[in-house]
Write a protein that holds these residues in place. Structure first.
Motif, PDB file in Angstrom:
ATOM      1  N   THR A 164       0.874  -1.173   0.000  1.00 63.75           N
ATOM      2  CA  THR A 164       0.000   0.000   0.000  1.00 63.75           C
ATOM      3  C   THR A 164       0.911   1.223   0.000  1.00 63.75           C
ATOM      4  N   SER A 165       0.339   2.377   0.239  1.00 61.22           N
ATOM      5  CA  SER A 165       1.172   3.573   0.384  1.00 61.22           C
ATOM      6  C   SER A 165       2.115   3.359   1.567  1.00 61.22           C
ATOM      7  N   PRO A 166       3.399   3.666   1.415  1.00 59.83           N
ATOM      8  CA  PRO A 166       4.339   3.491   2.520  1.00 59.83           C
ATOM      9  C   PRO A 166       3.975   4.305   3.769  1.00 59.83           C
ATOM     10  N   SER A 167       3.162   5.358   3.614  1.00 55.66           N
ATOM     11  CA  SER A 167       2.748   6.154   4.776  1.00 55.66           C
ATOM     12  C   SER A 167       1.624   5.464   5.567  1.00 55.66           C
ATOM     13  N   ASN A 168       1.013   4.438   4.985  1.00 54.97           N
ATOM     14  CA  ASN A 168      -0.025   3.673   5.664  1.00 54.97           C
ATOM     15  C   ASN A 168       0.637   2.757   6.696  1.00 54.97           C
ATOM     16  N   SER A 169       0.165   2.792   7.929  1.00 57.10           N
ATOM     17  CA  SER A 169       0.779   1.985   8.997  1.00 57.10           C
ATOM     18  C   SER A 169       0.646   0.476   8.740  1.00 57.10           C
ATOM     19  N   GLN A 170      -0.269   0.066   7.868  1.00 63.67           N
ATOM     20  CA  GLN A 170      -0.453  -1.352   7.565  1.00 63.67           C
ATOM     21  C   GLN A 170       0.299  -1.808   6.309  1.00 63.67           C
TER      22      GLN A 170
END
Length: 193
Positions: A96-102
């Motif tokens: 996912t987006s690298p800024s997403n914690s998951q």
């Protein structure tokens, strides 16, 4: 009663050729990382993106620099695969987006195959026969694998071209030196005042 073995908690972790996947692990209110290697498994108190960033620095560049290089080489800007170390073929892609914690980071080198589990799940079989089912669509994983392959191929070709140019430059110089006319040099010592 089945006993489960908890992977060891390690303070420092450095990405290496054996690193297969780095997954977020919720621990209370914090996000840790669960790391699978070919033969080991660890838990780190750092987020997956922090481990990726540290890995980039360990191999001579910042995460931001690697991300910009991916953009320049391939045009990929979102969910960009990252070259942690091209010499050792360490390339990771985010789910996912690298800024997403998951966000999960997967080493393209270790993916043997991937298959659709259902519309929003994909099973990945690693080269060591270990599997993981991720909450990510097959098309998304497939796209990320292809984008990472594009980055790897583009960077490899660029490095080969530079090496070829260096070889021609060096071998061309050698041939020029061999074809120079050699004259006699004076070996007399002169006294300078």
């Amino acid at each position: 009663m089945v006993k489960t073995i908890t992977p060891p908690l390690i303070e420092e972790y450095e990405i290496n050729r054996d690193t297969m996947i780095i997954m977020p692990l919720t621990y209370g209110s914090r996000i840790y990382s669960q790391i699978w290697e070919l033969e080991d498994e660890y838990i780190s108190p750092f987020k997956p993106i922090d481990i990726i960033k540290k890995g980039c620095i360990s191999f001579g560049s910042s995460y931001e620099g690697r991300k910009e290089a991916t953009k320049q080489l391939t045009g990929i800007t979102h969910k960009a695969p990252i070259t942690v170390d091209s010499t050792n073929s360490i390339y990771f892609f985010p789910t996912t987006s690298p800024s997403n914690s998951q966000c999960i980071w997967i080493s393209q080198e270790h993916v043997h195959l991937h298959r659709r589990e259902d519309i929003a799940k994909t099973q990945i079989l690693f080269n060591n026969k270990r599997t993981v089912t991720l909450p990510v669509s097959y098309n998304s994983i497939n796209n990320q694998i292809l984008r990472t392959a594009l980055l790897k191929t583009t960077l490899s070709r660029r490095i080969e071209n530079l090496e070829r140019k260096d070889w021609y430059f060096i071998s061309g110089r050698r041939n020029l030196n061999a074809s120079e006319h050699t004259g006699k040099y004076s070996t007399e010592e002169k006294e300078y005042k």
